[in-house]
Design a protein around this motif. Structure first.
Motif: not given
Ligand SMILES: Cc1cc2nc3c(=O)[nH]c(=O)nc-3n(C[C@H](O)[C@H](O)[C@H](O)COP(=O)(O)OP(=O)(O)OC[C@H]3O[C@@H](n4cnc5c(N)ncnc54)[C@H](O)[C@@H]3O)c2cc1C
Length: 515
Positions: A170-185
């Motif tokens: 949930l935190l991943t989805q929220h941070c990426v879609s709503k807060l602009g955090v860039k996610h790299i796997q």
């Protein structure tokens, strides 16, 4: 060279990484072009620790700040309401006993000497039951609020139990879609930079070099930046708190709508204790133990015996048991150069009282609020951060140790836990003082103390400690005030027991609202 702090890279996508990303991104407008850029890199191959299911009431403010609604959180993370902990069989091993450490302070705490009044007038009732309505709610599996109570508000103070894997999702989805955090796997292969200087960048397997002004090490027990690169040692606490192992298991309910406990149940055994956390869909149960006192096999038996109280041998055989090893301790410093460690990378002490996520929240909030404007002033921020968290870790250790030192349990593990050489000096001093006066605000004077004096009262008197024994004449001239708070609590208990829904009813209501 002085440069503005504009880019942050967080290594690790466990609860620590995502909570830190969310709190910084929310505070610093990361979704806008001019905001602080937050990138989180996590490995696809290296799993998160996957436990960490009990939170403190602080999580309500954290979720609210990040912008996740309570019904979304409860629905997506299989969350339930937690109102404190119940300690079973901690006092002795000759007869059953239990006491509560609820999240609500004793009614009238700080206004009158409730301890003295309870000791003289109501010691036939447990301290927590006499002075707080919350243990009564826990006894009956009640929720801490009504259906119409606003999100994140409560009739009684509360935190949560949650599914750690679903929480990270949930935190991943929220941070990426709503807060602009860039996610790299991707995997971090190497840190680029001299160990005497700031980190320049991280070399990754598929994404080249990741440069930043500040690096946050949330890589869990791997401690990639703070330990592997900077070699900051862990200050071991194994001589104070002996536990260094756990076996975790997820257990289904026998019937689907079984009562969900509104508190964590911690049951002592000969070389540690067992946690039992109720989620709507299952229970999370685990045996915590000290490998110097028990083999893994003995711990497994201890856990199996616990499960056998409510499960058949065949059903136990179907469960997956997960062993976990850790070194109890915390870093000598947490913020070094342009790197700060949060979560398990910063340290970990056994999960009694579930303080780890609370420390993550406090760390992330301080980084977010005091984010240095440039690298020239970063050493000042680092010094303040290190001082504050050094103080907090020491208080956590003392408070956890308090649970062990008053026990009359007889195995070697418990005897050694009572030895003076294993008890921190400050705790010894306070225990001497508390023979004559109860824990008070004066003993814990920092802003945002990690455990308040009220928590110490619950453990001390739950464990049978005596401040001013019953036979001693009262030194306090406040029996009438204390009696009024006591009566108030009796009335509140009746009111809330009849007015509050069950833990499961409230969860079902919130889940239905979200859908
Ligand atoms: C038995 C047990 C019970 C616990 N119970 C509680 C509790 O009830 N309440 C509570 O508050 N806390 C509890 N905790 C602590 C809690 O689980 C942790 O504090 C929390 O989960 C945060 O973990 P973390 O994010 O620091 O580490 P992790 O979850 O381990 O995450 C580490 C991350 O780093 C990444 N990573 C590692 N190496 C690399 C690399 N080379 N490249 C890229 N990424 C990398 C991994 O992929 C992962 O995403 C418990 C801990 C244990 C051991």
């Amino acid at each position: 060279m002085n440069k503005p702090v504009k880019k942050i890279v967080i290594v690790g996508g466990g609860t620590a990484g995502w909570l830190t990303a969310g709190l910084i991104a929310a505070e610093h407008n990361s979704q806008s072009e001019n905001g602080i850029q937050v990138t989180l890199i996590e490995s696809k191959e290296i799993a998160t620790i996957g436990v960490g299911e009990g939170t403190w009431p602080t999580m309500r403010e954290t979720l609210n700040t990040i912008g996740i609604t309570e019904s979304e959180f409860v629905a997506c993370c299989d969350a339930s309401f937690k109102q404190g902990s119940q300690f079973v069989n901690w006092r002795n091993d000759s007869q059953p006993d239990s006491y509560y450490h609820p999240f609500l302070a004793p009614h009238g705490f700080g206004k009158s000497n409730q301890v003295d009044y309870w000791c003289k007038q109501h010691n036939n009732q447990s301290f927590a039951h006499a002075l707080s309505y919350q243990p009564h709610l826990c006894d009956q599996g009640k929720a801490p609020k009504q259906f119409q109570t606003p999100p994140y508000a409560g009739v009684a103070n509360y935190g949560y139990h949650l599914n750690a894997g679903k929480f990270a999702t949930l935190l991943t989805q929220h941070c990426v879609s709503k807060l602009g955090v860039k996610h790299i796997q991707d995997n971090v292969l190497k840190v680029i930079g001299d160990t005497e200087q700031d980190i320049d960048a991280l070399l990754t397997q598929e994404n080249g070099e990741l440069a930043a002004d500040l690096f946050i090490d949330c890589s869990g027990l791997h401690a990639l930046l703070i330990s592997k690169h900077y070699q900051i040692p862990l200050i071991s606490q194994k001589d104070v708190l002996f536990n260094d192992s756990a076996i975790a298991v997820q257990v289904p309910y026998a019937i689907e709508d079984k009562t969900i406990a509104s508190h964590t149940i911690s049951t002592a055994h000969d070389y540690g204790w067992i946690w039992d956390i109720g989620l709507p869909t299952r229970r999370g149960i685990g045996c915590v133990y000290a490998s110097d006192y028990a083999t893994d096999q003995q711990a497994q038996e201890q856990l199996t015996n616990y499960l056998a109280q409510f499960m058949s041998t065949d059903d136990i055989a179907k469960l997956t048991f997960r062993p976990i090893k850790f070194s109890p301790g915390y870093r000598e410093v947490f913020w070094h150069k342009n790197c700060v460690a949060v979560g398990m990378a910063a340290g970990f002490i056994e999960p009694l009282e579930a303080s780890a996520l609370a420390l993550v929240e406090l760390s992330a909030k301080m980084i977010a609020k005091e984010l240095p404007a440039n690298t020239a002033i970063m050493p000042i921020t680092a010094k303040r951060f290190n001082q504050r968290f050094n103080y907090r870790w020491q208080r956590v250790i003392e408070f956890l140790k308090l649970h062990y030192v008053l026990s009359e349990r007889t195995s070697q593990y418990w005897q050694d836990n009572r030895k003076a050489c294993s008890i921190p000096e400050r705790l010894k001093e306070l225990l001497s003082l508390w023979q004559y006066q109860p824990p008070s605000y004066n003993d814990f004077t920092e802003i945002e103390e990690i455990f308040p004096a009220a928590s110490y009262q619950y453990i001390l008197y739950g464990m049978g400690f005596e401040t001013l024994p019953k036979t001693t004449e009262s030194r306090y001239n406040n029996q009438q005030v204390a009696a009024k708070y006591y009566q108030d609590n009796v009335q509140l208990t009746h009111k809330y027991l009849s007015g509050l829904p069950s833990n499961r009813e409230l969860i079902n209501y919130l889940v239905a609202q979200y859908k």
